[in-house]
Write a protein that holds these residues in place. Structure first.
Motif: not given
Length: 310
Positions: A129-142, A144-154
């Protein structure tokens, strides 16, 4: 099994069937259209019935289980006993009653599945919700963190956590699983919020002076609830499978406390001589996952706005 145990089991079966019948009749006769669509498929009713039965069994474990989960009934003469009227699901290599351990293990496995999914859904919803609503620099930061989390095997991440923290307690295990399971939900919520943030009702709320948090939680997220609810139903099964995998590897629920995963691990060495020690906890996991998939499928049909009557 004692007469009281059989009676408790029958009551649980009848109670689950009656609850599902009452819900189905109420939905089909006088409920809203969405709940009629939910119970339209028989697989959905079966899924709800299985989950209600397992939840009742887990809550009523002291009455349904004839023995304590870790009690050794006869280390020599009663080990690896085949299913019978006395031991409905047999005994394991340590002469413990498999039925009692499956029932008590339901509390642990379902509890971790539900609480871990709650952590994952809550965190993923907030981040998306924060990434989709505020956009600007918050969306890319969050994101990219999600991309890192998805790339790492749980499993790899959880192995590192266990290596740093010897013997995870129940709460820490729930947090560890939940904090590594929210990435997919955040992407789903972000996509929904992006499609809602420019709608007229959101623009009107901002024009009236509503703050960002109020707009998100009072106007945006309630309209994005359908995919979040479906994702939550699926997440419970995913978290339960992850916990079972960790317990099977010996880094989840610590023995002798029962969970369905470590029960499978305990019986792996005797799978050819006593297959029931792994078969029944494995079936319990399968029933839960299939039931939750059926419930999620029904929720998707019920909450689909394209199915709303004109």
């Amino acid at each position: 099994m004692t007469l009281g145990t059989w009676l408790a089991l029958v009551v649980a079966l009848v109670g689950a069937a009656e609850i599902v019948r009452w819900l189905r009749q109420r939905a089909l006769r006088g409920g809203r259209d969405r709940w009629r669509r939910f119970f339209k498929h028989r697989t959905t009713s079966w899924g709800v019935g299985v989950m209600v039965f397992l939840v009742i069994i887990a809550l009523a474990a002291p009455w349904v289980a004839p023995y304590p989960p870790n009690q050794q009934l006869g280390i020599v003469q009663l080990k690896n006993q085949a299913p019978s009227w006395t031991f409905i699901l047999g005994t394991d290599v340590l002469s413990r009653d498999v039925w009692s351990r499956v029932v008590w293990g339901a509390q642990v496995s379902l509890g971790i599945g539900a609480l871990g999914a709650l952590v994952a859904i809550s965190l993923g919803t907030v981040v998306g919700a924060l990434a989709g609503y505020y956009r600007r620099w918050i969306d890319p930061l969050l994101m990219r963190s999600v991309d890192v989390g998805l790339a790492l095997p749980r499993i790899f991440v959880l192995l590192m956590v266990v290596a740093l923290w010897d013997g995870l307690p129940f709460g820490a295990l729930v947090l560890a699983i939940g904090l590594t399971s929210w990435f997919g939900t955040s992407r789903l919520v972000r996509a929904e919020v992006l499609s809602l943030r420019e709608r007229d009702f959101v623009v009107a709320a901002r024009a009236l002076g509503a703050g960002g948090a109020r707009v998100i939680f009072r106007h945006v997220l309630p309209n994005a609830a359908a995919p979040i609810i479906v994702s939550a139903a699926l997440s419970v099964g995913n978290v339960l499978l992850l916990e079972a995998s960790l317990s099977f590897l010996g880094i989840g629920v610590a023995p002798p406390d029962p969970s369905w995963g470590n029960m499978i691990a305990d019986g792996a060495s005797t799978i050819y001589n006593a297959p029931w020690t792994t078969l029944f906890p494995g079936l319990a996991i399968s029933f839960v996952v299939m039931s939750l998939n059926a419930i999620a499928d029904g929720l998707r049909d019920a909450l689909d706005p394209r199915e709303e009557p004109a």
